[in-house]
Design a protein around this motif. Structure first.
Motif, PDB file in Angstrom:
ATOM      1  N   ALA A   6     -14.979  -0.900 -12.508  1.00 45.20           N
ATOM      2  CA  ALA A   6     -13.685  -1.298 -11.945  1.00 45.20           C
ATOM      3  C   ALA A   6     -13.248  -0.264 -10.910  1.00 45.20           C
ATOM      4  O   ALA A   6     -13.687   0.881 -10.925  1.00 45.20           O
ATOM      5  N   GLY A   7     -12.397  -0.698  -9.978  1.00 45.30           N
ATOM      6  CA  GLY A   7     -11.888   0.241  -8.992  1.00 45.30           C
ATOM      7  C   GLY A   7     -11.625  -0.396  -7.652  1.00 45.30           C
ATOM      8  O   GLY A   7     -11.220  -1.561  -7.564  1.00 45.30           O
ATOM      9  N   ILE A   8     -11.861   0.388  -6.573  1.00 46.00           N
ATOM     10  CA  ILE A   8     -11.613  -0.040  -5.193  1.00 46.00           C
ATOM     11  C   ILE A   8     -12.936  -0.088  -4.457  1.00 46.00           C
ATOM     12  O   ILE A   8     -13.648   0.914  -4.380  1.00 46.00           O
ATOM     13  N   TYR A   9     -13.278  -1.244  -3.923  1.00 41.14           N
ATOM     14  CA  TYR A   9     -14.505  -1.402  -3.129  1.00 41.14           C
ATOM     15  C   TYR A   9     -14.092  -1.317  -1.661  1.00 41.14           C
ATOM     16  O   TYR A   9     -13.358  -2.163  -1.161  1.00 41.14           O
ATOM     17  N   PHE A  10     -14.582  -0.285  -0.948  1.00 43.13           N
ATOM     18  CA  PHE A  10     -14.109   0.042   0.397  1.00 43.13           C
ATOM     19  C   PHE A  10     -15.178  -0.323   1.427  1.00 43.13           C
ATOM     20  O   PHE A  10     -16.229   0.305   1.492  1.00 43.13           O
ATOM     21  N   PHE A  11     -14.889  -1.376   2.220  1.00 45.39           N
ATOM     22  CA  PHE A  11     -15.803  -1.819   3.276  1.00 45.39           C
ATOM     23  C   PHE A  11     -15.226  -1.406   4.630  1.00 45.39           C
ATOM     24  O   PHE A  11     -14.069  -1.709   4.940  1.00 45.39           O
ATOM     25  N   LEU A  12     -16.052  -0.728   5.449  1.00 49.40           N
ATOM     26  CA  LEU A  12     -15.608  -0.273   6.770  1.00 49.40           C
ATOM     27  C   LEU A  12     -16.770  -0.400   7.742  1.00 49.40           C
ATOM     28  O   LEU A  12     -17.783   0.267   7.598  1.00 49.40           O
ATOM     29  N   ASN A  13     -16.616  -1.285   8.723  1.00 48.92           N
ATOM     30  CA  ASN A  13     -17.687  -1.498   9.703  1.00 48.92           C
ATOM     31  C   ASN A  13     -17.107  -2.293  10.873  1.00 48.92           C
ATOM     32  O   ASN A  13     -15.972  -2.757  10.819  1.00 48.92           O
ATOM     33  N   ASP A  14     -17.904  -2.459  11.958  1.00 43.55           N
ATOM     34  CA  ASP A  14     -17.407  -3.275  13.058  1.00 43.55           C
ATOM     35  C   ASP A  14     -17.451  -4.760  12.714  1.00 43.55           C
ATOM     36  O   ASP A  14     -16.780  -5.561  13.339  1.00 43.55           O
TER      37      ASP A  14
END
Length: 401
Positions: free
Chosen positions: A77-85
């Motif tokens: 459980a938690g925060i799934y962090f997606f960062l991309n163009d």
């Protein structure tokens, strides 16, 4: 070599060396390639953001696809962090992410292009907004809880959300194109999904090295992260990244250093010149080696003649049947354990474009011959014709047998 040619060749080499020297000492151009990798220090890498965040809390890097990560037996459980163009999930992967969020988790997605299937699921629409002023498109960024305007210091194609519902979506931030309030466009929204939350942010450049390391812009990222529960675990996505997280080629390290790169180029140039001027004198004649001929057909012909001469038609028939069954397994991907199985025969008839009656007749003949102790020449030839016709129903079995 004629004296004039020697002088010309010497001048050519000097020019090449001069150009190489000038190129090697030219300043490196600014690399604006989108990367968003936490290990990249280029302008559009996220080394500064990622390392600063890791210094304040534990961040786990996930290099596998979200579908595989969320399919584990004990899904964290938690925060799934997606960062991309760009971040585009296929349908099965999106369902996994949404199911995980609905159990009380958080997904944060910051991308200049977000998959339409995710936007449709959240009842959102988005489009690229360009507001050119003096041939520039540099919107300011504002956060709801911090009305400070953070100005982008390079041009971007700003993605903004055009259709939002105040009952479903909470606008947390905007992109500001002019001083007029009407020109504020949502670029950061929060949507509840099940027991969890999905944050969509359409300006990933705001987390880049080039933006954060200028004019106190790091406050923008700090404000965005302030919306997250500090007690939740953070999972940093390394799969959806335009920048490579590792390089397997040794040339990457060689070409990554300017001096080594130009030394490498000079070695290649010297090798080419050596081949041109010395190759004709030193090259030995290359002997012609004839390729080995394929004698498989002749070998099979010889073996078959031995069987025929000894009237061993039963052995020939059994071999013929075994080869035919292997052909079925390889060509049509069907198991041949039970030849009398009706479902097997119907599938084979459909895939081979033969009739069901013709298929049943052939396998009935095969089963009959397999239990016979003696097989005549006529029965063997009849079996061969039947198998050949079955393999090539369109041409009536006129192909190779």
């Amino acid at each position: 070599m004629h004296r004039g040619w020697k002088i010309g060749f010497g001048i050519f080499i000097l020019v090449i060396l001069a150009l190489t020297f000038l190129e090697a000492n030219e300043p490196e151009p600014l690399n604006m390639t989108p990367s968003y990798s936490g290990k990249d220090k280029i302008p559009l890498g996220t080394y500064a953001f990622f390392e600063s965040w890791k210094a304040t809390r534990e961040v786990e890097e996930i290099s596998q696809p979200p579908f595989e990560f969320l399919a584990e037996e004990e899904t964290p459980a938690g925060i799934y962090f997606f960062l991309n163009d760009y971040v585009v999930f296929d349908e099965s992967e999106l369902n996994k992410v949404l199911e995980w969020v609905s159990r009380g988790n958080t997904a944060f997605i910051s991308a200049g292009y977000i998959g339409k299937n995710l936007l449709d699921t959240l009842n959102l629409e988005a489009h690229t907004d360009l507001r050119n002023t003096d041939f520039k498109s540099r919107p300011g960024l504002e956060i709801k809880n911090n009305r400070e305007n953070f100005k982008l210091n390079f041009d971007i194609e700003a993605l903004v959300f055009t259709e939002t519902d105040s009952l479903e979506h909470e606008i947390l931030g905007t992109a500001v194109f002019t001083d007029e309030a009407s020109d504020e466009k949502p670029n950061f929204v929060k949507t509840g999904f099940g027991n969890g939350d999905i944050f969509l942010h359409s300006t990933p450049e705001a987390f880049s090295n080039y933006f954060l390391l200028r004019n106190g812009n790091h406050n923008y990222a700090e404000t965005v992260l302030g919306y997250f529960n500090p007690e939740q675990n953070v999972y940093w996505d390394n799969y959806y990244k335009s920048g490579k997280s590792f390089y397997s080629s040794p040339l990457y390290y060689l070409l990554g250093n300017k001096q080594l790169k130009w030394a490498y180029y000079l070695v290649i140039l010297a090798s080419v010149l050596y081949i041109i001027f010395q190759g004709k004198r030193l090259q030995r004649p290359i002997p012609i080696v004839n390729a080995l001929s394929n004698k498989t057909y002749e070998y099979a012909q010889t073996i078959s003649h031995l069987y025929l001469e000894q009237n061993r038609y039963r052995e020939l028939s059994i071999k013929k049947i075994e080869l035919f069954l292997e052909y079925i397994r390889n060509q049509f991907r069907l198991p041949t354990g039970d030849l009398n199985n009706i479902e097997f025969q119907e599938k084979l008839a459909s895939r081979s474009e033969n009739s069901k009656a013709k298929t049943r007749k052939l396998f009935s003949k095969i089963e009959q011959l397999k239990v016979q102790e003696q097989i005549s020449k006529e029965e063997f030839l009849e079996l061969s014709r039947a198998i050949t016709t079955f393999k090539d129903p369109k041409n009536g079995g006129t192909g190779n047998q």
